[in-house]
Write a protein that holds these residues in place. Structure first.
Motif, mmCIF file in Angstrom:
data_model
loop_
_atom_site.group_PDB
_atom_site.id
_atom_site.type_symbol
_atom_site.label_atom_id
_atom_site.label_comp_id
_atom_site.label_asym_id
_atom_site.label_seq_id
_atom_site.Cartn_x
_atom_site.Cartn_y
_atom_site.Cartn_z
ATOM 1 N N ASP A 67 0.938 -1.505 0.047
ATOM 2 C CA ASP A 67 -0.106 0.067 0.098
ATOM 3 C C ASP A 67 0.801 1.069 -0.080
ATOM 4 O O ASP A 67 2.086 1.083 0.370
ATOM 5 C CB ASP A 67 -0.814 -0.139 1.317
ATOM 6 N N CYS A 68 0.491 2.106 -0.550
ATOM 7 C CA CYS A 68 1.526 3.476 -0.560
ATOM 8 C C CYS A 68 0.815 4.673 -0.310
ATOM 9 O O CYS A 68 -0.598 4.826 -0.233
ATOM 10 C CB CYS A 68 2.414 3.590 -1.767
ATOM 11 N N THR A 70 -0.991 8.343 -0.334
ATOM 12 C CA THR A 70 -1.595 9.175 -1.541
ATOM 13 C C THR A 70 -1.620 10.416 -1.128
ATOM 14 O O THR A 70 -1.509 11.099 -2.001
ATOM 15 C CB THR A 70 -2.894 8.473 -1.951
ATOM 16 N N SER A 71 -1.566 10.677 0.073
ATOM 17 C CA SER A 71 -1.551 12.031 0.433
ATOM 18 C C SER A 71 -1.293 12.553 2.063
ATOM 19 O O SER A 71 -1.611 11.393 2.895
ATOM 20 C CB SER A 71 -2.765 12.889 0.064
ATOM 21 N N THR A 73 -1.961 15.674 4.721
ATOM 22 C CA THR A 73 -2.304 17.042 5.048
ATOM 23 C C THR A 73 -1.810 17.597 6.398
ATOM 24 O O THR A 73 -1.779 16.605 7.334
ATOM 25 C CB THR A 73 -3.964 17.149 5.089
ATOM 26 N N LEU B 50 4.656 0.208 10.709
ATOM 27 C CA LEU B 50 3.639 1.103 10.619
ATOM 28 C C LEU B 50 3.905 2.133 11.653
ATOM 29 O O LEU B 50 3.987 3.387 11.132
ATOM 30 C CB LEU B 50 2.048 0.315 10.952
ATOM 31 N N GLN B 53 7.553 3.834 10.156
ATOM 32 C CA GLN B 53 7.212 4.467 8.799
ATOM 33 C C GLN B 53 6.305 5.568 9.166
ATOM 34 O O GLN B 53 6.566 6.674 8.605
ATOM 35 C CB GLN B 53 6.717 3.452 7.892
ATOM 36 N N LEU B 54 5.214 5.587 9.686
ATOM 37 C CA LEU B 54 4.381 6.662 9.797
ATOM 38 C C LEU B 54 4.739 7.820 10.703
ATOM 39 O O LEU B 54 4.750 9.040 10.372
ATOM 40 C CB LEU B 54 2.875 6.145 10.406
ATOM 41 N N VAL B 57 7.523 9.528 8.657
ATOM 42 C CA VAL B 57 7.170 10.158 7.378
ATOM 43 C C VAL B 57 6.347 11.601 7.754
ATOM 44 O O VAL B 57 6.542 12.567 7.374
ATOM 45 C CB VAL B 57 6.366 9.398 6.240
ATOM 46 N N LEU B 71 -3.540 14.377 8.613
ATOM 47 C CA LEU B 71 -4.206 13.348 7.819
ATOM 48 C C LEU B 71 -3.191 12.700 7.058
ATOM 49 O O LEU B 71 -2.461 13.308 6.397
ATOM 50 C CB LEU B 71 -5.351 13.801 7.004
ATOM 51 N N LEU B 72 -3.225 11.479 7.032
ATOM 52 C CA LEU B 72 -2.059 10.518 6.186
ATOM 53 C C LEU B 72 -2.874 9.700 5.333
ATOM 54 O O LEU B 72 -3.799 8.746 6.048
ATOM 55 C CB LEU B 72 -1.257 10.029 7.141
ATOM 56 N N ARG B 73 -3.035 9.740 4.171
ATOM 57 C CA ARG B 73 -4.077 8.781 3.183
ATOM 58 C C ARG B 73 -2.978 7.688 2.599
ATOM 59 O O ARG B 73 -1.816 8.019 2.093
ATOM 60 C CB ARG B 73 -4.504 9.451 2.121
ATOM 61 N N LEU B 74 -3.441 6.481 2.745
ATOM 62 C CA LEU B 74 -2.803 5.507 1.558
ATOM 63 C C LEU B 74 -3.735 4.889 0.657
ATOM 64 O O LEU B 74 -5.124 5.670 0.936
ATOM 65 C CB LEU B 74 -2.352 4.366 2.541
ATOM 66 N N ARG B 75 -3.509 4.458 -0.155
ATOM 67 C CA ARG B 75 -4.393 3.890 -1.080
ATOM 68 C C ARG B 75 -5.841 3.141 -0.532
ATOM 69 O O ARG B 75 -6.739 3.442 -0.877
ATOM 70 C CB ARG B 75 -4.063 2.905 -2.122
ATOM 71 N N ARG B 76 -5.481 2.465 0.492
ATOM 72 C CA ARG B 76 -6.731 1.635 0.880
ATOM 73 C C ARG B 76 -7.133 1.996 2.232
ATOM 74 O O ARG B 76 -8.195 1.685 2.836
ATOM 75 C CB ARG B 76 -6.190 0.006 1.136
ATOM 76 N N ARG B 77 -6.383 2.909 3.030
ATOM 77 C CA ARG B 77 -7.000 3.351 4.252
ATOM 78 C C ARG B 77 -6.237 4.690 4.624
ATOM 79 O O ARG B 77 -5.603 5.106 3.952
ATOM 80 C CB ARG B 77 -6.551 2.524 5.599
ATOM 81 N N VAL B 95 -11.287 4.372 4.154
ATOM 82 C CA VAL B 95 -11.230 5.479 3.151
ATOM 83 C C VAL B 95 -12.455 6.403 3.035
ATOM 84 O O VAL B 95 -12.482 7.627 2.935
ATOM 85 C CB VAL B 95 -10.334 5.681 1.749
#
Lengths: 652, 700
Positions: A67-68, A70-71, A73, B50, B53-54, B57, B71-77, B95
């Motif tokens: 998973d990577c 995407t944004s 904020t 997790l 990395q989180l 980053v 807020l941090l978005r991944l493709r699936r969550r 998401v």
């Protein structure tokens, strides 16, 4: 505070673009954390150092949990949007609140589209793309990056100021008589003359069109040409606009970013490699190095002063562009063309797109790449045990075609050909010889290798070559053509530049608000306010559309907004709505420039209406909120009936 | 994965608390920084990945932007992130949950922890990770216990269904609370029944915090099949933020004042819409709120309540109370042994009192009264004023709107200064024993020390990136008096526990009324839902944080344990997840729950669920609601919207006080999407206005 960068997984910076504010911000931080450093490193190095943890974290997330990001904020509403295309990670940043996630994502996709237009099939191989985007030679790299930075800057401007780039639709000037005359003129006089001239050096004009700023006056395609897609046409308009900025845009550029731009530099034609430079620069549409570094340190570090001394390129040199083409020989989404953009008068440009000799190689290369990719997919899914009744792998077809292709190949670079031959021999050995492993997963490395070789071949033929032994329409021929069209249009010139009522694939009052232009909505703060409302309405409508809503109305402050999307068949009969596809948040933005959503939507809809030609329309309106919604809807209804009538002039 | 094994639909996929101060050197393992990770069964390397990395980053982005990641978005969550000092919390969910909702959940979660355990740093210094993990687990499962998918969007308070309850009972509940409040040591209270709110004097976020403890206790009893017959009294220490405390101590006259400022404030700070400052039941436009706002409502201008008060039955005792109280306090300056406390926090409570110098309580009490007097509040000692015609008084308030508005800043300032002083005192007391003399701003200074350590003396430009420091917390106590399913919960000054007389007074003055109320509530049967109206709606009251929806949230079948709908099934499931988290429950409980789940599953298989995995229309409604709620939260000026896809059209409207969503079933006829005034979608606003009136939702 804006930034866009492209990095490889190995944290090589492949491209970056920043505005002045972002640059300053980064310098300040760097100054603090690296006080003890003797000499500040090049900006390029600073930016890659700062972003390195994000880039590295991104690839470990993909490796470990598939998973990577995407944004991101932040609490002060800075937005970072990330998107990975193959092995290239794109990061777009906004810190001034005027772009949302969607806008940044769109920018990333537009950047990718621009790279495809520039590098064609090379973008399919990250190895070659890396080489192409990051030439070893610093000068060359600066030139290339500045060219791309210029394009991105122009895109930003157009997106903010030009309604046709807001909704990503080609806008046409409506004057039926003139349009018709021009189309006829392009066909019978111009294209005919060029294609029958001996000076055309093997090229053949496929498309010719006249632009008034960003708007299309006339478009002619020769009979054997493939249709030019709207996506490509928009990208070409963007490139032309970058080369010859509209005066409005220029004024705004210099006003808006006077800190960023050194005005003299702005008009200085961008140096481009002439003979001898084994440049990556694929064309000439880079005359506007918009994002000059003003910090003397950086200029020294980047050696850009030196670059400026290089003589300007020959304006008669075409740009190499890669455009989608479906012709009788086959399909290629990135078919090489030459683009000649000849300025008739400031604001009015004639564009010629020519077919270049040897371009059928591109079709073959793409066919092989496509076949190998599907083979790769089948192999990695496990082809051996699958008993499913699947179509047999087109291996034998591939074999005979590839053999023929390699035999006929006449490329100057002998090493490249021999590499391709040996890779192919290995492939054949593994796949077809009795002792070999046969068609199994062991073929996968061979597939990848073949693909890489083919991309290299494509690069050799169409990207590198374009700047070397340059082949082009003779300059005298170009001059004659220019004079011809000038003569034709000279009486209309002033009319065209003033008369700005526009229509076409988009019909709308002009919202291109600048202090120097009088638009139909007037000027000043109110016009700007309304413009910002319209701009945000389009964003909102797209957002709801992405989530499957084809109708939406909003009462927002003093205004009432409506958005409608519907389908009609060719006779104008309104077709039933269907559930639009639901797209995830990080999907490609809805639009035409980067990813032709509407074409896909029509294809999707056509599944339900077999054999019928389906058309899709959108209507966006903004009314005063005090008007009862019944009247608003009635008005929308009338608009939907009336507005499309003038647009029935054939476009392409 | 283990996620699949648990029965409840967990929307929270990850939650962790990471302490960056534990991982400073190259060699420090990431796991050293992980204070808590949910789901607890996650493999250690996954946890490390997790968190590492989180956190890494987030730090990098914070440095670039000089601001912490939100807020941090991944493709699936996606993850809502909160950084305070070295601590980083991240709450991950699907998401499609709106950003604003997931942030609300995270804030709520952290708030809950601090409310029950005090400052995070100290909690982790004083108590073991395991012990605190159980706490986090408890709060998480509580937050995930929302009955419907709408609760993933609006994390609203669970209230009893007012439509099936005699309004007099609500009034009675409000009166009990008022009576308790006459003890100066009582700040505010609420009455809960079967894990649902009957009446509250507290702002919604505080009520929600109090509710967790009660719901936990209640569901344990429920799960054990035990119906506590005896009434019992417990008291636990809790921690309030200065703003919460200020709001509670603020004299009631401010309610009126604050309400006048309400729309203005709400416009400015939409984010804090649910915060205490905007809480004013009296001015809430929706009549459906009456369940909730009874206590303050009646204090200010509820006519019926005034009548009860006016007959004077309650007043004399109160007056005596205040006099007696002062005397008592003087006498009881030295701490008395606190009443038996529930659970592990005993030593904490005791220690508050250790730090409490003689006379502290006295000064608290008298200051409070002084404060009231200064504000011209019809103070407790003046029954005439208090019981006077409240309606007119309120009108006169309105007449003097300008005056009050002008005065307000002064009043508030005065109040906060006074409070500030007291807070400092409280905090000093609170932190003294914990940090052995780190000073009044103990919590704060400790955090800043940490910051200095991180920054190593340099002054990076991104100081804010390290996150806002938590406000110092003030120790208070939560007094609970349980009568079977009914609970009276009061937020009290810490020295209330040592004040035997005050406790007795509060206990005995409310005992009879509580018994009576409980009996009435118990006999009230859950009403049968009305005939389906062919529409679906959700109405969220932003001020009260309550949600009314087409399928009204009925009281839990707590006594009979009647499994009657999908709703109950979810509740049962939520209870099980709590067990799974706690892992220390007796076996009997597990077996009882297993049978409950089996029953629930049978029922849910038979009946058509209304929500949750409901029909396409319901899913469509929830999706549109989620999208519109998200849009409303971003666009301040947006008032209403209609969105339509092929299958359904949803109308959403909001004001500063409420958000309403409406879907008309079966109204979607064949349409082409082309603008058409006859289109049924555009008649939704008027339909909603008419249909929802009978639900007490006024959209006019």
């Amino acid at each position: 505070m804006k930034c866009l960068l492209v990095a490889s997984e190995s944290v090589d910076l492949l491209f970056y673009w920043t505005d002045r504010e972002f640059e300053q911000n980064l310098q300040e931080q760097y100054g603090v954390t690296h006080e003890e450093g003797h000499k500040p490193p090049a900006f390029e190095d600073r930016i890659s150092t700062q972003f390195a943890p994000i880039i590295i974290s991104c690839s470990s997330m993909i490796d470990k949990i598939d998973d990577c990001y995407t944004s991101f904020t932040t609490e002060n509403n800075h937005i970072y949007v990330l998107h990975q295309f193959d092995e290239c990670l794109y990061i777009a940043v906004n810190g001034d609140g005027d772009e949302k996630d969607e806008d940044l994502r769109r920018k990333i996709y537009v950047m990718k589209k621009l790279m495809e237009v520039h590098f064609g099939v090379v973008t399919l191989s990250s190895t070659h793309l890396r080489k192409e985007l990051r030439p070893q030679d610093t000068d060359q790299r600066n030139r290339l990056w500045k060219k791309l930075q210029g394009l991105l800057g122009t895109y930003n401007q157009l997106r903010e100021q030009d309604q046709s780039f807001l909704v990503e639709a080609v806008e046409r000037l409506i004057h039926p008589t003139l349009c018709e005359q021009c189309i006829e003129f392009l066909e019978r006089r111009l294209v005919h003359q060029i294609n029958n001239s001996v000076e055309r050096a093997g090229e053949e004009v496929l498309h010719a069109f006249i632009l008034v700023h960003t708007k299309l006056l006339a478009f002619y395609s020769s009979r054997n040409a493939s249709t030019l897609t709207s996506s490509d046409l928009l990208a070409l308009i963007l490139m032309v606009q970058n080369r010859y900025p509209s005066s409005e845009l220029e004024d705004q550029l210099s006003e808006h970013e006077e800190n960023t731009l050194v005005p003299e530099v702005f008009y200085t034609p961008e140096p481009s490699p002439t003979s001898g430079a084994s440049g990556a620069s694929s064309g000439e549409e880079s005359q506007t190095p918009i994002f000059q570094f003003v910090d003397p340190d950086i200029q020294m570090a980047e050696d850009s002063l030196h670059t400026l001394e290089v003589p300007p390129p020959d304006p008669a040199n075409p740009s190499r562009v890669f455009l989608e083409a479906t012709i009788k020989e086959g399909f290629c989404p990135m078919m090489p063309h030459n683009m000649y953009s000849l300025q008739l008068w400031p604001g009015i440009t004639l564009v010629l797109l020519t077919k270049i000799p040897n371009s059928q190689v591109a079709i073959s290369v793409y066919y092989f790449l496509d076949t190998l990719a599907s083979l790769e997919k089948r192999l990695s899914e496990g082809v051996e045990g699958s008993s499913a009744p699947r179509s047999p792998l087109p291996l034998h077809d591939l074999r005979s075609k590839m053999d023929k292709f390699i035999r006929a190949l006449s490329v100057s670079d002998a090493q490249l050909v021999s590499q391709l031959q040996s890779t192919w021999a290995e492939f054949k050995h593994k796949a077809f010889s009795r002792g070999g492993p046969g068609v199994s997963k062991e073929l996968l490395p061979c597939c990848r290798n073949m693909k890489m070789q083919l991309c290299g071949l494509f690069r050799q033929c169409f990207v590198l070559k374009s700047t070397e032994n340059l082949q082009r329409l003779a300059p005298s021929l170009q001059e004659r053509s220019l004079a011809l069209v000038q003569e034709k249009l000279v009486d209309w010139k002033d009319f065209l530049l003033v008369k700005n009522r526009t229509a076409g694939q988009m019909i709308a009052p002009s919202f291109n608000v600048t202090d120097h232009s009088t638009s139909e909505l007037g000027k000043g703060p109110l016009a700007h306010f309304i413009k910002s409302k319209v701009w945000s309405l389009v964003g909102t409508a797209r957002h709801y559309m992405q989530k499957g809503y084809s109708t939406a109305t909003f009462r927002d402050g003093d205004y009432y907004f409506c958005y409608f999307l519907w389908f009609e068949n060719e006779t104008g009969y309104k077709l039933d709505v269907i559930d639009l596809p639901l797209l995830p948040d990080d999907s490609a933005p809805i639009g035409m420039l980067a990813w032709d959503y509407y074409r896909k939507l029509l294809r999707y809809y056509s599944k339900y209406h077999n054999g019928e030609v389906v058309k899709c329309y959108e209507l966006l309106t903004m009314h005063l909120g005090v008007i009862p919604s019944d009247y608003v809807l009635q008005h929308c209804c009338q608009l939907a009936r009336k507005l499309w009538e003038p647009s029935r002039i054939p476009l392409l | 994965m283990a996620e699949a094994a648990t029965p409840d639909p967990r929307w929270c996929c990850y939650f962790f608390l990471y302490d960056g101060s534990k991982v400073k050197e190259e060699g420090d393992p990431t796991s050293a920084g992980i204070c808590y990770f949910y789901p607890t069964e996650t493999a250690a390397d996954q946890q490390d990945l997790l968190c590492g990395q989180l956190a890494g980053v987030c730090r990098c982005v914070s440095e670039l932007s000089c601001s912490p990641v939100r807020l941090l978005r991944l493709r699936r969550r996606k993850f809502a992130v909160c950084t305070r000092g070295d601590f980083l919390w991240a709450l991950g969910c699907a998401v499609d949950i709106p950003d604003i909702s997931i942030h609300g959940f995270l804030e709520q979660l952290i708030g809950l922890f601090c409310f029950y355990n005090g400052p995070v740093r100290e909690s982790y210094q004083l108590r073991s990770k395991e012990e605190l993990a159980a706490q986090w687990g408890k709060y998480l499962s509580h937050l995930q216990g929302g009955a419907t998918e709408l609760h993933h969007i609006f994390s609203s308070l669970r209230t009893i269904d007012s439509t099936h309850i005699d309004p007099l009972l609500l009034l009675k509940a409000a009166l009990i609370l008022q009576a308790c409040q006459r003890c100066p040591l009582v700040l505010a209270g609420c009455i809960l029944y079967c894990g649902r709110v009957v009446s509250t004097q507290m702002p919604p976020d505080l009520t929600a915090k109090v509710l967790v403890h009660e719901t936990e206790a209640y569901s344990q009893d429920l799960a054990n099949g035990v119906t506590p017959t005896e009434s019992n009294v417990t008291s636990i220490p809790v921690f309030l933020t200065p703003s919460e405390l200020h709001a509670l101590r603020c004299p009631p006259v401010d309610w009126a004042c604050r309400s006048h400022c309400l729309p203005l404030q709400a416009n400015h700070t939409k984010k804090s819409r649910l915060s205490r400052e905007h809480y004013d039941p009296c001015f809430s436009p929706s009549p459906s709120l009456s369940v909730f706002g009874d206590a303050p409502f009646s204090q200010d201008h509820s006519g019926s309540c005034d009548q009860v008060l006016a007959n004077g039955t309650l007043q004399p005792s109160m007056q005596e109370r205040s006099g007696a109280q002062e005397q008592d306090e003087e006498i009881l300056g030295a701490p008395l042994p606190a009443p038996p406390l529930k659970g592990e926090n005993g030593e904490d409570c005791e220690s508050h009192d250790n730090g409490h110098q003689g006379g502290g309580g006295d000064s608290d009490g008298s200051k409070r009264q002084d404060g009231c007097g200064e504000q011209g509040q019809p103070a407790n000692e003046e029954p005439g004023n208090q019981t006077g015609p409240q309606g007119p008084r309120q009108r006169s308030d309105e007449e003097q709107l300008e005056k009050i508005d002008r005065q307000e800043p002064n009043d508030n300032k005065g109040g906060s200064e006074e409070d500030g002083g007291r807070k400092g005192e409280e905090m000093g007391r609170n932190t003294e024993h914990r940090l052995s003399g780190t000073g009044v701003r103990g919590v704060c200074s400790e955090e800043s020390q940490n910051n200095e350590r991180i920054q190593g003396g340099k002054t990076p430009p991104y100081t804010p990136a390290l996150g806002a420091l938590p406000p110092p917390l003030v120790a208070m106590a939560l007094y609970q008096h349980r009568v079977r399913g009914l609970v009276l919960a009061l937020l009290v000054e810490p020295n209330f526990q040592s004040d035997a007389a005050a406790m007795e007074e509060v206990h005995y003055s409310s005992l009879a009324s509580l018994n009576g109320l409980e009996a009435h509530l118990r006999s009230t049967t859950a009403g049968t839902p009305g005939p389906p109206g062919g529409y679906t709606f959700a109405h969220h009251d932003c001020l009260q944080n309550t949600l009314t929806s087409e399928n009204p949230v009925r009281p839990l079948a707590c006594v009979t344990m009647r499994v009657s709908s999908r709703l109950t099934v979810t509740c049962a499931a939520a209870a099980v997840s709590r067990v799974a988290c706690a892992l220390r429950r007796p076996r009997a409980l597990t077996s009882a729950l297993t049978s409950l789940i089996a029953a629930a599953a049978r029922v849910s298989a038979r009946s058509q669920p209304v929500w949750g995995a409901g029909g396409p229309l319901e899913r469509s409604f929830v999706r549109a609601t989620s999208l519109l709620h998200s849009h409303f939260s971003q666009a301040v000026t947006l008032q209403e919207a209609i969105v339509r896809n092929a299958g359904s059209a949803v109308y959403g409207t909001r004001s500063t006080a409420q958000e309403t969503y409406f879907l008309q079933q079966g109204a979607t006829v064949r349409n082409s999407g082309v603008p058409n005034p006859q289109d049924s979608a555009f008649s939704l606003p008027s339909k909603a206005r008419h249909r929802l009136l009978k639900h007490g939702v006024n959209l006019l």
